[in-house]
Design a protein around this motif. Structure first.
Motif, PDB file in Angstrom:
ATOM      1  N   UNK A   1       0.832  -1.205   0.000  1.00 38.77           N
ATOM      2  CA  UNK A   1       0.000   0.000   0.000  1.00 38.77           C
ATOM      3  C   UNK A   1       0.868   1.258   0.000  1.00 38.77           C
ATOM      4  N   UNK A   2       1.915   1.255   0.825  1.00 35.32           N
ATOM      5  CA  UNK A   2       2.795   2.424   0.898  1.00 35.32           C
ATOM      6  C   UNK A   2       3.494   2.664  -0.438  1.00 35.32           C
TER       7      UNK A   2
ATOM      8  N   UNK B   1       2.401   2.023  -3.312  1.00 38.72           N
ATOM      9  CA  UNK B   1       1.424   2.503  -4.288  1.00 38.72           C
ATOM     10  C   UNK B   1       0.893   3.896  -3.925  1.00 38.72           C
ATOM     11  N   UNK B   2       1.496   4.510  -2.905  1.00 38.86           N
ATOM     12  CA  UNK B   2       1.077   5.849  -2.516  1.00 38.86           C
ATOM     13  C   UNK B   2      -0.175   5.884  -1.662  1.00 38.86           C
ATOM     14  N   UNK B   3      -0.525   4.724  -1.056  1.00 37.02           N
ATOM     15  CA  UNK B   3      -1.723   4.654  -0.218  1.00 37.02           C
ATOM     16  C   UNK B   3      -1.345   4.260   1.218  1.00 37.02           C
ATOM     17  N   UNK B   4      -0.294   4.876   1.754  1.00 36.65           N
ATOM     18  CA  UNK B   4       0.184   4.489   3.083  1.00 36.65           C
ATOM     19  C   UNK B   4      -0.916   4.644   4.115  1.00 36.65           C
ATOM     20  N   UNK B   5      -1.102   3.582   4.910  1.00 37.27           N
ATOM     21  CA  UNK B   5      -2.154   3.563   5.930  1.00 37.27           C
ATOM     22  C   UNK B   5      -1.538   3.852   7.295  1.00 37.27           C
ATOM     23  N   UNK B   6      -2.337   4.392   8.179  1.00 39.07           N
ATOM     24  CA  UNK B   6      -1.905   4.618   9.570  1.00 39.07           C
ATOM     25  C   UNK B   6      -2.093   3.302  10.319  1.00 39.07           C
ATOM     26  N   UNK B   7      -1.219   2.351  10.013  1.00 41.10           N
ATOM     27  CA  UNK B   7      -1.397   0.973  10.473  1.00 41.10           C
ATOM     28  C   UNK B   7      -0.854   0.775  11.876  1.00 41.10           C
TER      29      UNK B   7
END
Length: 301
Positions: A142-143, A145-151
């Motif tokens: 995800x990161x 692909x530019x979709x970093x989550x607040x995991x």
């Protein structure tokens, strides 16, 4: 008012009973959609044929929340991958992993069988590694692909793993391993927006009722200090976006008390600048021991 975990998606392992059930209910109450995992085994890890995860899902849905059951063996590498995929396919992503599943087979060390050792290490240590590994791979992708989550990852260690516990050598070793895994994962996964912490909970569960019956009574002045639900608000906060700056920490929880564990640290040192002679080691090491604080007592000692 927006809930603490509104719009976030969580997996809680071992969530059919006890502490895990309390975590799943609290995360759902705070707005998270929850994959409720439970393999449905006895205290000793044997198949029971029950599906306690379904009951927890029904409880969450009755309260207006979102949840789905999962019956994976978390120490099965492929099943752990499928569990992560279930969260993504069902709810559209994954933000929170709470590793909680486990069982005990307590024995004094010299009475422990190879099978008992392997089973406990597998469910606790590999059962943390496998979901964490697959969730981490998802968050890395995800990161990139530019979709970093607040995991967020919240692991479950124990005082047995941090201070030791007589009659629980196998369980203590597994829980100590989880503490070490937490430290490494926190450093490796931070670049992907992931924090990794662990709790060391104290609660009345199937694992503790028989081992510590007097301690598990725990009710004074109307407050049940051993209620499993006492641990879950701390987990919910660690799972929130507010906790972005907290990682690589281990927090012990007992009733209304939270303790930040300090863990192994470099202590006093004596550098000779050359190889030690065996006869020199005793006086030097005894001097260092005299300067150091006494170790925390082992539970049951």
């Amino acid at each position: 008012m927006k809930k603490l975990l509104e719009g976030r998606i969580a997996i809680v392992t071992g969530a059919g009973r006890g502490i895990g059930r309390a975590h799943a209910l609290e995360l759902a109450a705070q707005g998270a959609a929850v994959v409720v995992n439970d393999f449905g085994v006895s205290l000793a890890g044997e198949g029971s044929g029950e599906s306690p995860a379904d009951a927890v899902v029904a409880e969450i849905e009755a309260a207006g929340g979102q949840a789905v059951a999962n019956g994976a063996d978390v120490a099965d590498f492929a099943a752990a991958e499928a569990m992560v995929r279930q969260a993504v396919d069902t709810f559209g992503g994954l933000d929170i992993l709470v590793n909680n599943a486990g069982f005990v087979r307590d024995r004094m060390l010299v009475n422990t069988s190879e099978e008992e050792w392997d089973a406990v290490i597998r469910v606790h240590l590999k059962g943390h590694f496998a979901p964490l590994r697959h969730a981490g791979a998802y968050w890395r992708a995800e990161a990139k692909e530019g979709r970093q989550r607040a995991a967020r990852v919240i692991n479950t260690s124990s005082g047995a793993g941090l201070q030791g516990s007589v009659g629980q050598a196998t369980y203590s070793a597994a829980k100590a391993g989880i503490a070490g895994l937490t430290l490494v994962a926190a450093q490796e996964m931070g670049r992907y927006g992931v924090t990794v912490n662990a709790i060391a909970p104290v609660a009345r569960t199937r694992m503790t009722e028989g081992a510590f019956p007097e301690m598990m009574a725990g009710v004074e002045g109307g407050f049940d200090a051993m209620d499993p639900a006492n641990n879950s608000p701390i987990v919910a906060w660690l799972a929130s976006e507010e906790a972005a700056d907290v990682t690589g920490r281990i927090i012990e929880i007992e009733g209304g008390r939270i303790t930040l564990e300090t863990g192994w640290r470099h202590g006093h040192a004596d550098d000779k600048g050359a190889r030690w002679e065996a006869a020199e080691v005793g006086p030097a090491l005894r001097k260092l021991i005299a300067q150091a604080p006494d170790p925390e007592p082992v539970y049951g000692a």
